[in-house]
Design an enzyme around this catalytic site. Structure first.
Site, short mmCIF file in Angstrom:
data_model
loop_
_atom_site.label_atom_id
_atom_site.label_comp_id
_atom_site.label_asym_id
_atom_site.label_seq_id
_atom_site.Cartn_x
_atom_site.Cartn_y
_atom_site.Cartn_z
N ARG A 73 11.49 8.36 -7.49
CA ARG A 73 10.37 7.83 -6.69
C ARG A 73 10.80 6.53 -5.99
O ARG A 73 10.55 6.34 -4.80
CB ARG A 73 9.18 7.58 -7.61
CG ARG A 73 7.97 6.90 -6.94
CD ARG A 73 6.82 6.85 -7.95
NE ARG A 73 5.77 5.92 -7.59
CZ ARG A 73 4.74 6.20 -6.81
NH1 ARG A 73 4.65 7.39 -6.25
NH2 ARG A 73 3.80 5.31 -6.58
N HIS A 123 11.61 8.14 -12.75
CA HIS A 123 10.98 7.20 -11.82
C HIS A 123 11.98 6.65 -10.80
O HIS A 123 11.57 6.19 -9.73
CB HIS A 123 10.31 6.06 -12.59
CG HIS A 123 9.06 5.55 -11.95
ND1 HIS A 123 7.93 6.34 -11.78
CD2 HIS A 123 8.75 4.35 -11.40
CE1 HIS A 123 6.98 5.63 -11.18
NE2 HIS A 123 7.46 4.43 -10.93
N HIS A 171 0.04 3.44 -3.37
CA HIS A 171 -0.14 2.07 -3.84
C HIS A 171 -1.44 1.49 -3.29
O HIS A 171 -1.72 1.60 -2.10
CB HIS A 171 1.03 1.18 -3.38
CG HIS A 171 2.29 1.41 -4.13
ND1 HIS A 171 3.53 1.01 -3.67
CD2 HIS A 171 2.53 2.01 -5.33
CE1 HIS A 171 4.47 1.35 -4.53
NE2 HIS A 171 3.88 1.95 -5.55
N ARG A 199 5.21 10.38 -9.01
CA ARG A 199 5.37 9.97 -10.39
C ARG A 199 5.51 11.24 -11.24
O ARG A 199 5.03 12.31 -10.85
CB ARG A 199 4.16 9.18 -10.88
CG ARG A 199 3.86 7.91 -10.09
CD ARG A 199 2.58 7.26 -10.61
NE ARG A 199 2.27 6.02 -9.91
CZ ARG A 199 1.45 5.94 -8.86
NH1 ARG A 199 0.86 7.05 -8.38
NH2 ARG A 199 1.21 4.79 -8.27
N LYS A 244 -3.02 7.62 -9.80
CA LYS A 244 -3.67 6.75 -10.76
C LYS A 244 -5.14 6.56 -10.38
O LYS A 244 -5.47 6.45 -9.20
CB LYS A 244 -2.97 5.40 -10.82
CG LYS A 244 -1.59 5.46 -11.48
CD LYS A 244 -1.00 4.07 -11.62
CE LYS A 244 0.32 4.12 -12.36
NZ LYS A 244 0.92 2.77 -12.52
N TYR A 272 10.16 -2.91 -2.23
CA TYR A 272 11.23 -2.06 -1.72
C TYR A 272 11.98 -2.72 -0.57
O TYR A 272 13.13 -2.38 -0.29
CB TYR A 272 10.67 -0.70 -1.30
CG TYR A 272 10.15 0.08 -2.47
CD1 TYR A 272 11.01 0.64 -3.40
CD2 TYR A 272 8.78 0.22 -2.69
CE1 TYR A 272 10.54 1.34 -4.50
CE2 TYR A 272 8.30 0.91 -3.79
CZ TYR A 272 9.18 1.46 -4.68
OH TYR A 272 8.71 2.14 -5.78
#
Length: 293
Positions: free
Chosen positions: A242, A239, A265, A145, A169, A274
């Site tokens: 990514r 983004h 994730h 990111r 995150k 994806y």
């Protein structure tokens, strides 16, 4: 207990400082909470019925179900935080159903477009050109990111083993490998680019022309400048690199759980989007190549 008018401020500060949310995300969360407050009044008195009425109002105004679902997720997160702090004993958003919507497929580059975009950055002159090349390589080569990339310090990069330590995150750390091309770009940038830009002591890996740490806004501007060289005629955001990293890995046989780990994730279902992108690609190839398509 904090005054009610300080709840949002404290929540937003926690998002930024503890959960490492970007400023852009924090501003969006604050805006959603202020919209709810404007609709229903004091946040400490909000009921499930109030939030349901707010949702109904937004749907009648024609807001997309995806947008309404995102706003509800913010409210649910906020009151979960409020309950954890002991300011309320309940979460009024918990019992509400999230509006259903079709998942939005991640926007990606083709492999050729990703190559052309990075080559355009590579051909940009001077120390800033070397920085742009290294930045684009690591965004695509490690699937980072923008916030993760600008948060990198020199000590986070191991050029010998070709691994980078990433703070994602929620402050979660992960170690991600990168390839020889990204390694070459980083090596060139550290030897000839960064040294020419840094004027004071800083641990930041990616710096601006004054030697300060890059921001996510700077990354968006850099990608826009690279696009202006004529690499590809699409409105690409950072983004996309990514998303392209994950999609291209999947198309070339990578295991979905490995991609989940690389992207950081928490949930596999996030990564599973994806697979829909690669299926779409397969369908296009079939349509273009099969004589009876």
């Amino acid at each position: 207990m904090k005054p009610v008018n300080e709840w949002v401020e404290y929540y937003i500060k926690t998002l930024i400082l503890v959960e490492q949310a970007s400023e852009h995300t924090a501003r969006a969360y604050a805006q959603d909470l202020h919209q709810l407050e404007k609709f229903v009044g004091a946040l400490d008195q909000v009921s499930t019925k109030d939030i349901r009425a707010w949702i109904s109002s937004m749907m009648k105004q024609g807001l997309a179900p995806r947008t309404v679902a995102r706003k509800l997720a913010v409210i649910r997160s906020f009151y979960r935080f409020v309950k954890r702090q002991g300011w309320r004993t309940d979460n009024p958003a918990n019992r509400l159903l999230t509006p259903r919507f079709r998942p939005l497929l991640p926007r990606t580059l083709t492999m050729d477009e990703a190559h052309d975009l990075i080559e355009s950055a590579k051909n940009m002159p001077g120390p800033l050109g070397l920085r742009n090349w290294a930045l684009m390589e690591i965004l695509y080569g490690a699937g980072l990111r923008s916030q993760e990339a600008v948060s990198l310090n020199i000590a986070d990069v191991d050029l010998t083993s070709r691994f980078v330590r990433v703070r994602g995150k929620g402050g979660k750390e992960r170690v991600v490998p990168f390839g020889t091309k990204a390694s070459q770009a980083l090596d060139e940038y550290l030897l000839r680019g960064r040294k020419a830009l840094v004027r004071t002591r800083t641990t930041a890996l990616f710096v601006n022309y004054r030697g300060g740490r890059l921001t996510t806004r700077s990354v968006r501007r850099i990608v826009k400048n690279v696009l202006a060289t004529g690499a590809i005629q699409r409105n690409v955001s950072p983004h996309w690199l990514r998303h392209s990293f994950a999609t291209h890995m999947l198309m070339n046989g990578a295991d979905l759980r490995v991609i989940q780990e690389l992207l950081g994730h928490s949930l596999l279902r996030t990564t599973q989007l994806y697979t829909l992108v690669s299926q779409e690609h397969i369908a296009k190839v079939y349509q273009n190549a099969h004589p009876r398509a």
